[in-house]
Motif scaffolding. Structure first.
Motif, PDB file in Angstrom:
ATOM      1  N   GLN A   1       0.826  -1.205   0.000  1.00 46.06           N
ATOM      2  CA  GLN A   1       0.000   0.000   0.000  1.00 46.06           C
ATOM      3  C   GLN A   1       0.861   1.256   0.000  1.00 46.06           C
ATOM      4  O   GLN A   1       0.548   2.229  -0.693  1.00 46.06           O
ATOM      5  N   PHE A   2       1.947   1.231   0.755  1.00 44.52           N
ATOM      6  CA  PHE A   2       2.843   2.387   0.778  1.00 44.52           C
ATOM      7  C   PHE A   2       3.432   2.653  -0.611  1.00 44.52           C
ATOM      8  O   PHE A   2       3.489   3.803  -1.063  1.00 44.52           O
ATOM      9  N   ARG A   3       3.882   1.616  -1.283  1.00 49.70           N
ATOM     10  CA  ARG A   3       4.491   1.808  -2.608  1.00 49.70           C
ATOM     11  C   ARG A   3       3.479   2.399  -3.586  1.00 49.70           C
ATOM     12  O   ARG A   3       3.803   3.281  -4.377  1.00 49.70           O
ATOM     13  N   GLN A   4       2.247   1.892  -3.511  1.00 50.87           N
ATOM     14  CA  GLN A   4       1.208   2.453  -4.374  1.00 50.87           C
ATOM     15  C   GLN A   4       0.928   3.903  -4.001  1.00 50.87           C
ATOM     16  O   GLN A   4       0.778   4.768  -4.875  1.00 50.87           O
ATOM     17  N   PHE A   5       0.888   4.178  -2.704  1.00 45.84           N
ATOM     18  CA  PHE A   5       0.659   5.535  -2.218  1.00 45.84           C
ATOM     19  C   PHE A   5       1.753   6.476  -2.731  1.00 45.84           C
ATOM     20  O   PHE A   5       1.467   7.582  -3.200  1.00 45.84           O
ATOM     21  N   LYS A   6       2.973   6.052  -2.649  1.00 42.04           N
ATOM     22  CA  LYS A   6       4.103   6.885  -3.073  1.00 42.04           C
ATOM     23  C   LYS A   6       4.038   7.166  -4.575  1.00 42.04           C
ATOM     24  O   LYS A   6       4.235   8.305  -5.025  1.00 42.04           O
ATOM     25  N   GLN A   7       3.750   6.132  -5.351  1.00 43.92           N
ATOM     26  CA  GLN A   7       3.692   6.303  -6.802  1.00 43.92           C
ATOM     27  C   GLN A   7       2.533   7.202  -7.220  1.00 43.92           C
ATOM     28  O   GLN A   7       2.704   8.123  -8.032  1.00 43.92           O
ATOM     29  N   ARG A   8       1.357   6.959  -6.661  1.00 43.82           N
ATOM     30  CA  ARG A   8       0.177   7.728  -7.056  1.00 43.82           C
ATOM     31  C   ARG A   8       0.257   9.167  -6.562  1.00 43.82           C
ATOM     32  O   ARG A   8      -0.147  10.095  -7.261  1.00 43.82           O
ATOM     33  N   SER A   9       0.772   9.352  -5.352  1.00 47.14           N
ATOM     34  CA  SER A   9       0.868  10.717  -4.842  1.00 47.14           C
ATOM     35  C   SER A   9       1.858  11.545  -5.645  1.00 47.14           C
ATOM     36  O   SER A   9       1.642  12.745  -5.867  1.00 47.14           O
TER      37      SER A   9
ATOM     38  N   LYS B   1      12.501  -8.023   5.005  1.00 45.51           N
ATOM     39  CA  LYS B   1      12.122  -7.804   3.597  1.00 45.51           C
ATOM     40  C   LYS B   1      11.312  -6.518   3.455  1.00 45.51           C
ATOM     41  O   LYS B   1      11.525  -5.740   2.521  1.00 45.51           O
ATOM     42  N   ARG B   2      10.367  -6.318   4.372  1.00 49.54           N
ATOM     43  CA  ARG B   2       9.538  -5.106   4.308  1.00 49.54           C
ATOM     44  C   ARG B   2      10.411  -3.852   4.441  1.00 49.54           C
ATOM     45  O   ARG B   2      10.259  -2.880   3.693  1.00 49.54           O
ATOM     46  N   ILE B   3      11.322  -3.882   5.396  1.00 49.75           N
ATOM     47  CA  ILE B   3      12.184  -2.727   5.628  1.00 49.75           C
ATOM     48  C   ILE B   3      13.108  -2.496   4.451  1.00 49.75           C
ATOM     49  O   ILE B   3      13.347  -1.347   4.040  1.00 49.75           O
ATOM     50  N   SER B   4      13.612  -3.564   3.867  1.00 49.14           N
ATOM     51  CA  SER B   4      14.505  -3.438   2.704  1.00 49.14           C
ATOM     52  C   SER B   4      13.783  -2.817   1.519  1.00 49.14           C
ATOM     53  O   SER B   4      14.367  -2.022   0.773  1.00 49.14           O
ATOM     54  N   ILE B   5      12.522  -3.165   1.341  1.00 52.45           N
ATOM     55  CA  ILE B   5      11.736  -2.564   0.252  1.00 52.45           C
ATOM     56  C   ILE B   5      11.573  -1.074   0.490  1.00 52.45           C
ATOM     57  O   ILE B   5      11.722  -0.259  -0.436  1.00 52.45           O
TER      58      ILE B   5
ATOM     59  N   TYR C   1      13.547   0.804   2.148  1.00 57.76           N
ATOM     60  CA  TYR C   1      14.882   1.375   1.915  1.00 57.76           C
ATOM     61  C   TYR C   1      15.097   1.623   0.422  1.00 57.76           C
ATOM     62  O   TYR C   1      15.606   2.673   0.019  1.00 57.76           O
ATOM     63  N   GLU C   2      14.692   0.656  -0.394  1.00 62.35           N
ATOM     64  CA  GLU C   2      14.804   0.816  -1.850  1.00 62.35           C
ATOM     65  C   GLU C   2      13.947   1.970  -2.352  1.00 62.35           C
ATOM     66  O   GLU C   2      14.268   2.599  -3.366  1.00 62.35           O
ATOM     67  N   GLU C   3      12.863   2.258  -1.621  1.00 62.03           N
ATOM     68  CA  GLU C   3      11.984   3.365  -1.990  1.00 62.03           C
ATOM     69  C   GLU C   3      12.489   4.709  -1.450  1.00 62.03           C
ATOM     70  O   GLU C   3      11.836   5.728  -1.631  1.00 62.03           O
ATOM     71  N   GLY C   4      13.621   4.679  -0.764  1.00 63.02           N
ATOM     72  CA  GLY C   4      14.224   5.924  -0.294  1.00 63.02           C
ATOM     73  C   GLY C   4      14.173   6.154   1.204  1.00 63.02           C
ATOM     74  O   GLY C   4      14.708   7.151   1.699  1.00 63.02           O
ATOM     75  N   ALA C   5      13.523   5.254   1.966  1.00 67.12           N
ATOM     76  CA  ALA C   5      13.451   5.421   3.419  1.00 67.12           C
ATOM     77  C   ALA C   5      14.840   5.322   4.040  1.00 67.12           C
ATOM     78  O   ALA C   5      15.638   4.457   3.661  1.00 67.12           O
ATOM     79  N   ARG C   6      15.105   6.216   5.002  1.00 70.91           N
ATOM     80  CA  ARG C   6      16.442   6.245   5.606  1.00 70.91           C
ATOM     81  C   ARG C   6      16.413   6.283   7.136  1.00 70.91           C
ATOM     82  O   ARG C   6      17.426   5.972   7.762  1.00 70.91           O
ATOM     83  N   ALA C   7      15.339   6.666   7.752  1.00 73.10           N
ATOM     84  CA  ALA C   7      15.276   6.726   9.213  1.00 73.10           C
ATOM     85  C   ALA C   7      14.170   5.798   9.714  1.00 73.10           C
ATOM     86  O   ALA C   7      12.991   6.015   9.402  1.00 73.10           O
ATOM     87  N   PHE C   8      14.549   4.776  10.473  1.00 71.92           N
ATOM     88  CA  PHE C   8      13.594   3.777  10.961  1.00 71.92           C
ATOM     89  C   PHE C   8      13.558   3.789  12.485  1.00 71.92           C
ATOM     90  O   PHE C   8      14.597   3.794  13.151  1.00 71.92           O
ATOM     91  N   TRP C   9      12.353   3.782  13.035  1.00 65.90           N
ATOM     92  CA  TRP C   9      12.097   3.779  14.485  1.00 65.90           C
ATOM     93  C   TRP C   9      11.260   2.539  14.751  1.00 65.90           C
ATOM     94  O   TRP C   9      10.082   2.467  14.409  1.00 65.90           O
ATOM     95  N   ILE C  10      11.856   1.497  15.343  1.00 65.42           N
ATOM     96  CA  ILE C  10      11.236   0.180  15.420  1.00 65.42           C
ATOM     97  C   ILE C  10      10.966  -0.203  16.866  1.00 65.42           C
ATOM     98  O   ILE C  10      11.885  -0.303  17.685  1.00 65.42           O
ATOM     99  N   HIS C  11       9.699  -0.422  17.202  1.00 65.23           N
ATOM    100  CA  HIS C  11       9.303  -0.848  18.544  1.00 65.23           C
ATOM    101  C   HIS C  11       9.352  -2.368  18.640  1.00 65.23           C
ATOM    102  O   HIS C  11       8.867  -3.066  17.740  1.00 65.23           O
ATOM    103  N   ASN C  12       9.907  -2.895  19.743  1.00 66.21           N
ATOM    104  CA  ASN C  12       9.736  -4.317  19.973  1.00 66.21           C
ATOM    105  C   ASN C  12       8.369  -4.556  20.596  1.00 66.21           C
ATOM    106  O   ASN C  12       7.593  -3.625  20.792  1.00 66.21           O
ATOM    107  N   THR C  13       8.063  -5.791  20.891  1.00 68.46           N
ATOM    108  CA  THR C  13       6.719  -6.102  21.382  1.00 68.46           C
ATOM    109  C   THR C  13       6.672  -6.070  22.907  1.00 68.46           C
ATOM    110  O   THR C  13       7.681  -6.299  23.582  1.00 68.46           O
TER     111      THR C  13
END
Length: 387
Positions: free
Chosen positions: A133-141, A205-209, A211-223
């Motif tokens: 959904q994010f990739r589609q959002f980025k492309q369409r926006s 895999k999700r994070i790597s995708i 990253y390929e879309e240009g994401a550079r700052a990740f804030w990841i919560h554990n459970t």
């Protein structure tokens, strides 16, 4: 498996007193969030059945689709960065995506579960779908932004994300609790531990995708400490078998699974730092932050950790928040308490706004982050610990 609960809690305390070299604050023009109901600002309500009162009563004073009486941790993160609350990606009305979008969905898991293992009987929008959904959002926006610029449509331009902002945005993840919940219903702990590496690979895999879309700052919560959920604590066996509870009065086996899950998540984040060198990763120890408020509830001004503001949960009879039910032949409406701010738990599973605020205050300043950096500096890499 040896539990490392003491190490995790100690880490949070040590981090609170640690120092780090001065770094300039980051300028995050947007947030893109992925996760489950802990950070869902209305996506699930838009996709399935609309949320109902009394959710949202404390802050918004109307039903927003959040699982709680008010703001979530992601809302306080947005406030801290000076950004508006995130519009759910699936909301068709009242949306403004200039400063990000929320792809989180109640019931979300990291992996794609089949229907028999789904949460609450609804196959969730797992993280793979959210990233699609994010990739589609980025492309369409990007296309719509270009058209709006061409036609001079300023109102449309103000609602859309600027293409250059995607690489400057903060990407937040809060998922995993439902993977644990589904596992507790369908397999042994040993079977689940064997599957955790595959779950981590899926998240990577999700994070790597992204990253390929240009994401550079990740804030990841554990459970969080799932064995300490109030709905569980109110329905413990009496007496509890020897070894069933941990030193905090929570279900030991469930918390042990959360600890192992988080241990492997931390390892995966460390691997991603090496694999994706242009990115900055912040691993946030939500387990310790949430455990701290749960086990110190009374000291912090809350009621006992097993108290629930909204819903009926006694003797394994459950009427969930806002619903009607029949208990022992008596019809009841499971409404909310008079003062949600005195409770840690809103509905037995999710937290009240007051608890979310307390947790957010802790993690925003970097007290539970492996980078020892506050939210405002999350675009930077890890800093060696000095005390």
């Amino acid at each position: 498996m040896v539990a490392v609960l003491g190490i995790l809690v100690t880490w949070g305390v040590m981090s609170a007193g640690a120092t780090h070299p001065h770094k300039l604050p980051c300028t995050f023009p947007a947030i893109y969030n992925f996760g489950d109901s802990n950070s869902d600002t209305g996506g699930g309500s838009a996709a399935f059945y609309p949320a109902a009162p009394p959710t949202g009563e404390t802050f918004f004073h109307w039903v927003t689709g959040r699982a709680g009486d008010g703001r979530l941790i992601i809302d306080f993160i947005a406030e801290q960065l000076g950004l508006p609350y995130l519009s759910p990606y699936l909301n068709s009305l009242g949306t403004n995506f200039r400063h990000g979008a929320n792809f989180a969905m109640g019931g979300t898991t990291i992996r794609n579960l089949n229907e028999s293992m789904s949460v609450n009987g609804v196959p969730p929008f797992h993280t793979e779908i959210q990233v699609v959904q994010f990739r589609q959002f980025k492309q369409r926006s990007a296309r719509l932004f270009k058209l709006a610029k061409r036609h001079g449509d300023e109102s449309e331009i103000r609602r859309l994300p600027r293409p250059q902002d995607f690489s400057k945005a903060l990407y937040t993840f809060d998922a995993g609790q439902n993977d644990l919940s589904a596992a507790f219903r369908t397999m042994t702990n040993r079977q689940f531990v064997a599957q955790i590496p595959a779950i981590m690979d899926e998240l990577a895999k999700r994070i790597s995708i992204l990253y390929e879309e240009g994401a550079r700052a990740f804030w990841i919560h554990n459970t969080g400490p799932i064995g300490c959920l109030a709905v569980t604590l109110r329905n413990l066996p009496k007496p509890a078998p020897p070894g069933y509870l941990d030193q905090h009065g929570c279900i030991k086996s469930q918390n042990d699974m959360a600890i192992e899950f988080n241990k492997q998540l931390k390892k995966k984040v460390d691997q991603l730092r090496k694999k994706l060198p242009l990115a900055a990763f912040t691993y946030v120890d939500m387990f310790s932050a949430k455990l701290k408020i749960i086990t110190n509830a009374i000291k912090l001004g809350f009621l006992d950790k097993a108290s629930i503001c909204c819903g009926y949960h006694e003797n394994n009879n459950h009427v969930w928040c806002g619903n009607d039910g029949v208990i022992n032949g008596t019809k009841i409406h499971a409404g909310s308490c008079r003062d949600p701010s005195s409770y840690v738990s809103w509905d037995g599973v999710h937290y009240t706004e007051a608890a979310n605020r307390w947790i957010a205050d802790q993690i925003i300043k970097g007290s539970f982050s492996d980078t020892l950096l506050p939210l405002s500096q999350a675009c930077h890499g890890p800093t060696p610990m000095t005390t």
